[in-house]
Design an enzyme around this catalytic site. Structure first.
Site, PDB file in Angstrom:
ATOM      1  CG  ASP A   1      45.364  41.689  48.847  1.00 47.48           C
ATOM      2  OD1 ASP A   1      44.199  41.616  48.611  1.00 47.48           O
ATOM      3  OD2 ASP A   1      45.952  41.223  47.546  1.00 47.48           O
TER       4      ASP A   1
ATOM      5  CD  GLU B   1      42.602  39.630  45.081  1.00 47.03           C
ATOM      6  OE1 GLU B   1      43.517  40.683  44.927  1.00 47.03           O
ATOM      7  OE2 GLU B   1      41.573  39.275  44.912  1.00 47.03           O
TER       8      GLU B   1
END
Length: 661
Positions: free
Chosen positions: A526, A569
């Site tokens: 992430d 993301e």
């Protein structure tokens, strides 16, 4: 009978005979040319209808699937669930941030898809909670709208579809929209609210063949179940909302009584087909589709000019000149024949030339049959091949002598699709005398060829004589379907596989790991503070950072490692034949590469044109008794959160029997 002997009488008789002879020669040629042009127009109309039907159905199915997919976004469900709960001030701030993030994500989706005008999330009381439109000055209630009431009464994965109507936000413009609503249900089955997705009907129409000007002579008609036009006046002969009963009554009466067919009028040929989204939505994930009474089924028609002699003359004026010239030459030669026996011989040669032209034209028709872009064949009542053209023989790899009168056509059909062929052939033999099917032909070299067959029966007073079938190669369409399947597995922004692709790969790797005993590990990655990047630099820069991360990760990972974008993301890497120690090394190498390779975003964004960013990674082992990646993804996410809590830009390991390490 006295034969006139004056020169004037001879000239008149010779001229009349010449006109009669030329007319007799031109009649069959003109008739054959008109018939061929008519069949070509019919094929063109049917092809345009199929293309129009497929494009419209594909566009609507995609929109229905988009509505279902967005309604199942976990972030949307969580947002509605938090609204119902009592929250402390800290949770309120977090909820507002989450709302902005969801709104940004939904706006990005609308921008990406291009075909929608708004997307609204509504709670169970009818209050608007999220919208891609500008925030309203006062609270907006939807509880009195039909799309809200219908969606609240539906089961999960059901859809309500409104009829096309004028866009109220664009008054004075000929812009129409369709409302699509579906219930938003929690994972426990509790209804949380309603998702409203408004489709730009004009946008969808512009993607249809008639909207792209595929054929200038063809016109399209699309009406609802009551015969009211669904096309703006710029797209068809009937204005939006006008009734076919008033403008095209004869066509409407045929469309109203049959699901599909064709109609031959004085000046046009019309082919039509019916589709009901409420009952034929098998290409979508919807359990049920409801709509306004009378708005379904949709009936679509394609109209092309009916070819006749006047049409052919108007289409090719030079042919008229050629005919006039032919008559003039014939009369001239007749006069010369009267004046001289030598000219009579010349006229005889000219007549032979005309006869040669007629035979040549007949050969051209045969050549058109043999070398047509599609296959043609005829079968007797038992299904034995009686006639087959050269194109289909080339596809199959057989000679004419090997098939005609010797082979059953069904023997050339693959066993998997033979039942479909048998049903179609039975339909040809039945009272309707029409049948169609999509099958696979087995070529002589062992290859299989996907084709579509459209067959009719040739009959007379004695009954069935033989079948006539057109065969169309579907190879390109099948390849397009495979391409669409690939696109469905791919994240459009980064070119990586998406969540669905990861699930399909896991279905292969988990059993393989179990059989071989080799470890299978998973990395969850992430990007740190990615929301700040979007807020400070904009979503375009954020998208660029995501693409740069994908490139960096692909460079650092090995062949055989499976890198996917899960959304936003978040990324996941599946590592076959990789131990814990090696997986941690791979994750650390990836983390370091991200930290030392800033994203190139351009000098209009930063001074040096680069933007530094970092990533946190969680690593875990996929256990051999786990049938899916869900447990492993959960553990990797826990390790990822631990890395975030420990300060970000680091790697954490998580096993099934331990806490964060």
């Amino acid at each position: 009978m006295r034969i006139p002997r004056s020169l004037t009488h001879r000239l008149v008789i010779a001229s009349v005979l010449a006109i009669v002879l030329v007319t007799l020669v031109l009649i069959p040629i003109t008739w054959s040319n008109t018939t061929t042009r008519f069949e070509s127009s019919r094929l063109t109309a049917k092809t345009l209808l199929e293309a129009e039907y497929d494009a419209l159905l594909q566009g609507m199915n995609e929109s229905l699937n988009h509505a279902l997919a967005i309604a199942e976004f976990p972030s949307v469900r969580q947002h509605l669930d938090r609204i119902r709960q009592t929250q402390n001030p800290y949770q309120d701030v977090w909820s507002d941030q989450n709302e902005d993030q969801i709104r940004g994500m939904l706006s990005t989706l609308l921008t990406h898809f291009g075909r929608y005008t708004r997307l609204v999330v509504i709670d169970t009381d009818g209050r608007q909670r999220l919208s891609t439109e500008d925030p309203p000055e006062s609270e907006i209630l939807h509880r009195n709208h039909l799309y809200f009431r219908e969606a609240m009464a539906m089961n999960p994965r059901s859809l309500y579809l409104s009829a096309p109507y004028p866009d109220p936000s664009r008054s004075g413009q000929e812009v129409y929209v369709i409302d699509i609503s579906t219930p938003i249900v929690s994972s426990e089955g509790e209804q949380l609210g309603v998702l409203l997705l408004t489709l730009n009907w004009n946008y969808l129409l512009r993607t249809l063949p008639h909207g792209m000007g595929a054929n200038a002579q063809a016109s399209a008609v699309l009406v609802d179940g009551q015969g009211n036009s669904l096309l703006p006046v710029s797209h068809g002969p009937v204005a939006f909302g006008d009734s076919m009963k008033d403008h095209k009554r004869v066509i409407w009466l045929e469309m109203e009584t049959r699901n599909r067919g064709e109609l031959l009028l004085d000046d046009e040929l019309v082919v039509f087909q019916t589709h009901d989204l409420r009952t034929h939505h098998f290409r979508t994930a919807a359990m049920q589709v409801l709509s306004v009474p009378g708005s379904q089924p949709w009936r679509i028609a394609i109209s092309v000019p009916r070819p006749d002699v006047a049409f052919l003359i108007a289409e090719s004026p030079w042919k008229t000149s050629l005919v006039v010239l032919t008559y003039g030459l014939a009369i001239g030669f007749s006069v010369f024949w009267v004046l001289s026996n030598h000219h009579q011989r010349s006229l005889k040669e000219k007549a032979q030339n005309l006869s040669q032209n007629a035979r040549s034209y007949a050969r051209e028709l045969t050549d058109l049959y043999e070398n047509a872009p599609c296959g043609y064949h005829s079968l007797d009542e038992q299904g034995v091949i009686q006639k087959i053209n050269r194109k289909e023989l080339q596809w199959l790899g057989y000679s004419r002598d090997e098939l005609v009168g010797k082979r059953y056509y069904r023997d050339l059909v693959s066993p998997e699709t033979r039942d479909a062929f048998d049903e179609a052939f039975k339909a040809v033999l039945a009272d309707g005398h029409e049948g169609s099917a999509e099958i696979e032909l087995m070529c002589k070299n062992g290859e299989k060829l996907p084709v579509a067959i459209e067959a009719t029966a040739q009959t007379n007073a004695s009954g069935f004589q033989y079948s006539r079938a057109m065969v169309f190669d579907l190879t390109d369409r099948k390849q397009l379907e495979d391409l669409l399947t690939t696109q469905a597995m791919t994240d459009p922004l980064t070119g990586l596989g998406n969540r669905r692709f990861l699930e399909t790969q896991a279905e292969l790797e988990i059993p393989r790991s179990r059989r071989s005993g080799e470890p299978l590990t998973l990395i969850a990655a992430d990007l740190d503070r990615f929301k700040r990047i979007n807020d400070d630099y904009g979503h375009d820069v954020g998208d660029r950072v995501l693409q740069e991360f994908a490139k960096t990760a692909q460079t650092e990972l090995r062949d055989g490692d499976i890198l996917c974008r899960m959304g936003g993301e978040e990324f996941t890497v599946l590592l076959p034949n990789t131990s814990k120690e090696h997986a941690l090394m791979v994750a650390e190498r990836l983390r370091a590469a991200v930290e030392t390779n800033p994203a190139e975003v351009g000098i209009d964004t930063t001074e040096d044109g680069y933007l530094s960013y970092t990533a946190s990674l969680g690593v875990t082992l996929v256990l051999q008794d786990e049938d899916s990646l869900k447990p492993a993804i959960k553990r990797a996410d826990e390790a990822l959160y631990a890395a975030k809590e420990a300060g970000r830009n680091r790697v954490q390991w998580r096993s099934a029997d331990m806490q964060h390490t």
